[in-house]
Scaffold this motif. Structure first.
Motif, mmCIF file in Angstrom:
data_model
loop_
_atom_site.group_PDB
_atom_site.id
_atom_site.type_symbol
_atom_site.label_atom_id
_atom_site.label_comp_id
_atom_site.label_asym_id
_atom_site.label_seq_id
_atom_site.Cartn_x
_atom_site.Cartn_y
_atom_site.Cartn_z
ATOM 1 N N ARG A 86 0.820 -1.219 0.000
ATOM 2 C CA ARG A 86 0.000 0.000 0.000
ATOM 3 C C ARG A 86 0.849 1.263 0.000
ATOM 4 O O ARG A 86 0.443 2.278 -0.556
ATOM 5 C CB ARG A 86 -0.907 0.021 1.239
ATOM 6 N N PHE A 87 2.020 1.203 0.620
ATOM 7 C CA PHE A 87 2.877 2.385 0.753
ATOM 8 C C PHE A 87 4.145 2.198 -0.076
ATOM 9 O O PHE A 87 4.684 1.089 -0.171
ATOM 10 C CB PHE A 87 3.267 2.604 2.207
ATOM 11 N N THR A 88 4.632 3.299 -0.624
ATOM 12 C CA THR A 88 5.856 3.288 -1.422
ATOM 13 C C THR A 88 6.729 4.452 -1.008
ATOM 14 O O THR A 88 6.232 5.579 -0.869
ATOM 15 C CB THR A 88 5.536 3.400 -2.919
ATOM 16 N N ILE A 89 8.011 4.195 -0.844
ATOM 17 C CA ILE A 89 8.961 5.261 -0.548
ATOM 18 C C ILE A 89 9.769 5.562 -1.808
ATOM 19 O O ILE A 89 10.066 4.662 -2.601
ATOM 20 C CB ILE A 89 9.892 4.877 0.630
ATOM 21 N N SER A 90 10.075 6.824 -1.993
ATOM 22 C CA SER A 90 10.932 7.204 -3.108
ATOM 23 C C SER A 90 11.742 8.422 -2.699
ATOM 24 O O SER A 90 11.431 9.075 -1.692
ATOM 25 C CB SER A 90 10.115 7.497 -4.368
ATOM 26 N N ARG A 91 12.744 8.716 -3.474
ATOM 27 C CA ARG A 91 13.575 9.871 -3.178
ATOM 28 C C ARG A 91 14.035 10.516 -4.469
ATOM 29 O O ARG A 91 14.159 9.856 -5.492
ATOM 30 C CB ARG A 91 14.763 9.496 -2.323
ATOM 31 N N ASP A 92 14.291 11.787 -4.387
ATOM 32 C CA ASP A 92 14.905 12.527 -5.489
ATOM 33 C C ASP A 92 16.147 13.178 -4.888
ATOM 34 O O ASP A 92 16.062 14.235 -4.258
ATOM 35 C CB ASP A 92 13.934 13.563 -6.042
ATOM 36 N N ASN A 93 17.282 12.523 -5.079
ATOM 37 C CA ASN A 93 18.505 13.016 -4.445
ATOM 38 C C ASN A 93 18.907 14.388 -4.986
ATOM 39 O O ASN A 93 19.466 15.209 -4.252
ATOM 40 C CB ASN A 93 19.642 12.021 -4.639
ATOM 41 N N ALA A 94 18.616 14.640 -6.251
ATOM 42 C CA ALA A 94 18.978 15.929 -6.836
ATOM 43 C C ALA A 94 18.191 17.071 -6.197
ATOM 44 O O ALA A 94 18.697 18.185 -6.069
ATOM 45 C CB ALA A 94 18.732 15.898 -8.339
ATOM 46 N N LYS A 95 16.966 16.781 -5.789
ATOM 47 C CA LYS A 95 16.118 17.797 -5.157
ATOM 48 C C LYS A 95 16.128 17.694 -3.643
ATOM 49 O O LYS A 95 15.432 18.446 -2.964
ATOM 50 C CB LYS A 95 14.688 17.676 -5.670
ATOM 51 N N ASN A 96 16.884 16.714 -3.126
ATOM 52 C CA ASN A 96 16.962 16.507 -1.674
ATOM 53 C C ASN A 96 15.595 16.262 -1.057
ATOM 54 O O ASN A 96 15.264 16.799 0.010
ATOM 55 C CB ASN A 96 17.636 17.704 -0.993
#
Length: 127
Positions: free
Chosen positions: A66-76
């Motif tokens: 149900r939950f997903t984690i993500s990141r955008d390292n360029a945008k911190n």
């Protein structure tokens, strides 16, 4: 100076979706493991989801699928996409960062001593 700023919480009906954001600064996000935790009234802190710096994801018991984690390292930025929300998901959600070189495992990440924390954003699931 390190900052983690959580945002995106709100009131959602059961079955709905919400995306939380964690803005970070002051440390190299791509070297850090990141995670979302939550605390409901009268309950202990619960690990929701964790992503290591190499992209491995660990899930809390009640959120897989149900939950997903993500990141955008360029945008911190770190994100938590929450779908099919349930009333039991009501809690204060906050992000954490650990590293560099933090070693996480499926059985240990929840108890890991994270280095930095956000202030939290309230999520309420109610009809």
């Amino acid at each position: 100076q390190v900052h983690l700023v959580d945002s995106g919480g709100g009131l959602v009906q059961p079955g709905g979706s919400l995306r939380l954001s964690c803005g970070t600064s002051g440390f190299p996000l791509d070297d850090y493991a990141v995670a979302w935790f939550r605390r409901a009234p009268g309950k202990e802190r619960e690990g929701v989801i964790c992503e290591t710096s190499d992209g491995t994801t660990y899930y809390g018991d009640s959120v897989a699928g149900r939950f997903t984690i993500s990141r955008d390292n360029a945008k911190n930025m770190v994100y938590l996409q929450m779908d099919n929300l349930k009333p039991d998901d009501t809690a204060l959600y906050f992000c954490g960062a650990a590293g560099p070189g933090a070693i996480m495992a499926a059985t240990t990440w929840v108890q890991y001593e994270f280095d930095f924390w956000g202030q939290g954003t309230q999520v309420t699931i109610s009809s």
